[in-house]
Design a protein around this motif. Structure first.
Motif, PDB file in Angstrom:
ATOM      1  N   UNK A  14       0.851  -1.183   0.000  1.00  0.00           N
ATOM      2  CA  UNK A  14       0.000   0.000   0.000  1.00  0.00           C
ATOM      3  C   UNK A  14       0.894   1.243   0.000  1.00  0.00           C
ATOM      4  N   UNK A  15       0.390   2.329  -0.553  1.00  0.00           N
ATOM      5  CA  UNK A  15       1.143   3.581  -0.511  1.00  0.00           C
ATOM      6  C   UNK A  15       1.264   4.028   0.943  1.00  0.00           C
ATOM      7  N   UNK A  16       2.475   4.283   1.395  1.00  0.00           N
ATOM      8  CA  UNK A  16       2.703   4.655   2.790  1.00  0.00           C
ATOM      9  C   UNK A  16       2.053   5.992   3.117  1.00  0.00           C
ATOM     10  N   UNK A  17       1.468   6.070   4.301  1.00  0.00           N
ATOM     11  CA  UNK A  17       0.835   7.300   4.762  1.00  0.00           C
ATOM     12  C   UNK A  17       1.905   8.215   5.349  1.00  0.00           C
ATOM     13  N   UNK A  18       1.908   9.474   4.897  1.00  0.00           N
ATOM     14  CA  UNK A  18       2.851  10.479   5.402  1.00  0.00           C
ATOM     15  C   UNK A  18       2.041  11.647   5.973  1.00  0.00           C
ATOM     16  N   UNK A  19       1.904  11.652   7.280  1.00  0.00           N
ATOM     17  CA  UNK A  19       1.060  12.638   7.936  1.00  0.00           C
ATOM     18  C   UNK A  19       1.527  14.063   7.673  1.00  0.00           C
ATOM     19  N   UNK A 218     -15.381   1.080  -7.211  1.00  0.00           N
ATOM     20  CA  UNK A 218     -15.746   1.489  -8.583  1.00  0.00           C
ATOM     21  C   UNK A 218     -15.542   0.392  -9.624  1.00  0.00           C
ATOM     22  N   UNK A 219     -15.476  -0.855  -9.186  1.00  0.00           N
ATOM     23  CA  UNK A 219     -15.272  -1.922 -10.153  1.00  0.00           C
ATOM     24  C   UNK A 219     -13.854  -2.015 -10.675  1.00  0.00           C
ATOM     25  N   UNK A 220     -12.909  -1.465  -9.927  1.00  0.00           N
ATOM     26  CA  UNK A 220     -11.494  -1.676 -10.208  1.00  0.00           C
ATOM     27  C   UNK A 220     -10.942  -1.161 -11.518  1.00  0.00           C
ATOM     28  N   UNK A 221     -11.192   0.108 -11.897  1.00  0.00           N
ATOM     29  CA  UNK A 221     -10.533   0.626 -13.106  1.00  0.00           C
ATOM     30  C   UNK A 221      -9.021   0.641 -12.913  1.00  0.00           C
ATOM     31  N   UNK A 222      -8.301   0.175 -13.919  1.00  0.00           N
ATOM     32  CA  UNK A 222      -6.850  -0.002 -13.802  1.00  0.00           C
ATOM     33  C   UNK A 222      -6.081   1.074 -14.551  1.00  0.00           C
ATOM     34  N   UNK A 223      -4.902   1.413 -14.002  1.00  0.00           N
ATOM     35  CA  UNK A 223      -4.037   2.393 -14.659  1.00  0.00           C
ATOM     36  C   UNK A 223      -2.570   2.050 -14.546  1.00  0.00           C
ATOM     37  N   UNK A 224      -2.281   0.788 -14.162  1.00  0.00           N
ATOM     38  CA  UNK A 224      -0.897   0.336 -14.042  1.00  0.00           C
ATOM     39  C   UNK A 224      -0.714  -0.943 -14.854  1.00  0.00           C
ATOM     40  N   UNK A 261      -2.856   2.576  -5.715  1.00  0.00           N
ATOM     41  CA  UNK A 261      -1.837   2.604  -6.769  1.00  0.00           C
ATOM     42  C   UNK A 261      -2.344   1.987  -8.067  1.00  0.00           C
ATOM     43  N   UNK A 262      -3.165   0.931  -7.980  1.00  0.00           N
ATOM     44  CA  UNK A 262      -3.604   0.239  -9.193  1.00  0.00           C
ATOM     45  C   UNK A 262      -4.428   1.135 -10.105  1.00  0.00           C
ATOM     46  N   UNK A 263      -4.987   2.226  -9.557  1.00  0.00           N
ATOM     47  CA  UNK A 263      -5.768   3.140 -10.390  1.00  0.00           C
ATOM     48  C   UNK A 263      -4.924   3.997 -11.308  1.00  0.00           C
ATOM     49  N   UNK A 264      -3.641   4.064 -11.018  1.00  0.00           N
ATOM     50  CA  UNK A 264      -2.734   4.772 -11.912  1.00  0.00           C
ATOM     51  C   UNK A 264      -2.596   6.259 -11.679  1.00  0.00           C
TER      52      UNK A 264
END
Length: 365
Positions: A14-19, A218-224, A261-264
């Protein structure tokens, strides 16, 4: 536009959270009295990743009127021993305890985890019956359904799960048998699948028409992976599949999860986090397509926190959703933000129907 190299990934990809990064952009809540039910978030405490009740309530306290939330399975706090198929009861026990603490009112007005979507392996077929009963006995009315690990793509660059599932759960005939046991108990099936898997999701919905099937993110639209740099082409393919899915009356769509991230999208690579206006512009084609296709009575906005928190803040996210719904009528907005989720997950007591009023009523299909 400038980009940062500071962004990184957690052990579960997962993309790391940076407060500190998120704190650079804060917004006053739009329409702060609009009731919200957040129907999709996680809780966990594992290496490099910590998100528990205090973290959730800190985010939910950003000024929006978040009445209640729904926890969705994520492999948290499984039992360390015992039969493999029973270990996920540990997650339901853990979350039910969090829900009970929240329901006391000690931690504020938001009723966290008022609904629980747990894990029971539906490929066990008819053997899921006693397992479902065990989860129901543990959490009672809070236990509202099941989600299995189903998001899969042959490309190693398309990954969004802690554990990569095998490619075929949705195609397994035993999965359908297990799903029928959900329907018989008035429980729902949440499904996280990429756009390439939506025909399989539709096949499950057709096979068990008495089952309410909630499509995540949203049904998993991909961008990667194979979809990197092909947003228009990928959007056309995704749109074709979701329009077909929308014709099935037992399907419901969660609007969110687009900050994975998978959304691109690359907001997490920029020096400044996105504003709600930027998110609205980026996500408008997807969100508006889904609302038009499914209708407000079968759509609900979701945070998908803390997963989406790697790319945007909670308050900003809900402002973006409110911008996206600006053209909807009052009843439609009420359904999108609370009514549909309240009905689908049976949260009427936790949300406070005396306050929602027409919002719940309008959500009836």
């Amino acid at each position: 536009m400038t980009f940062s190299t500071a962004s990184s990934f957690t052990p579960s990809r997962q993309i790391a959270v940076r407060q500190e990064w998120l704190a650079q952009v804060r917004e006053e809540p739009l329409d702060p009295t609009l009731p919200i039910v957040d129907p999709h978030h996680h809780l966990w405490d594992r290496a490099g990743e910590h998100y528990l009740l205090d973290d959730l309530l800190r985010d939910a306290g950003a000024g929006h009127d978040v009445r209640a939330t729904v926890f969705v399975q994520c492999g948290a706090m499984y039992r360390a021993t015992g039969p493999e198929e029973e270990r996920s009861l540990g997650e339901t026990e853990f979350v039910n305890g969090i829900a009970a603490a929240s329901a006391s009112g000690t931690y504020g007005p938001t009723r966290a985890c008022a609904g629980i979507i747990g894990f029971v392996d539906l490929t066990l077929g008819d053997r899921v019956a006693p397992l479902l009963e065990a989860h129901l006995a543990t959490a009672r009315a809070r236990f509202r359904g099941v989600r299995n690990r189903t998001a899969w793509h042959p490309s190693s660059q398309v990954r969004s799960n802690l554990l990569t599932p095998p490619p075929g759960p949705l195609e397994d005939p035993r999965f359908i048998e297990g799903a029928r046991h959900l329907a018989a108990r008035g429980l729902v099936l949440d499904v996280w699948a990429y756009q390439t898997q939506l025909p399989l999701v539709a096949a499950v919905a057709r096979a068990v028409p008495e089952l309410t099937l909630v499509v995540n993110h949203c049904g998993g639209p991909l961008g990667v992976g194979p979809y990197a740099g092909r947003r228009e082409e990928g959007f056309a393919e995704w749109r074709h599949e979701v329009l077909g899915l929308a014709t099935l009356p037992n399907t419901v769509m969660k609007l969110g999860g687009l900050a994975m991230e998978v959304g691109g999208y690359d907001f997490h690579l920029r020096d400044l986090p996105p504003s709600s206006a930027e998110l609205e512009r980026a996500w408008r084609p997807v969100i508006h397509t889904l609302i038009e296709a499914f209708g407000a009575a079968r759509c609900m906005f979701e945070s998908n926190f803390p997963v989406d928190k790697g790319m945007c803040g909670y308050g900003v996210l809900w402002n973006a959703f409110k911008r996206l719904a600006a053209g909807a009528g009052e009843d439609e907005r009420a359904a999108l933000f609370a009514g549909t989720a309240t009905r689908i997950y049976c949260l009427h007591e936790a949300v406070g129907c005396e306050a929602l009023g027409a919002q719940v009523a309008v959500s009836k299909p």
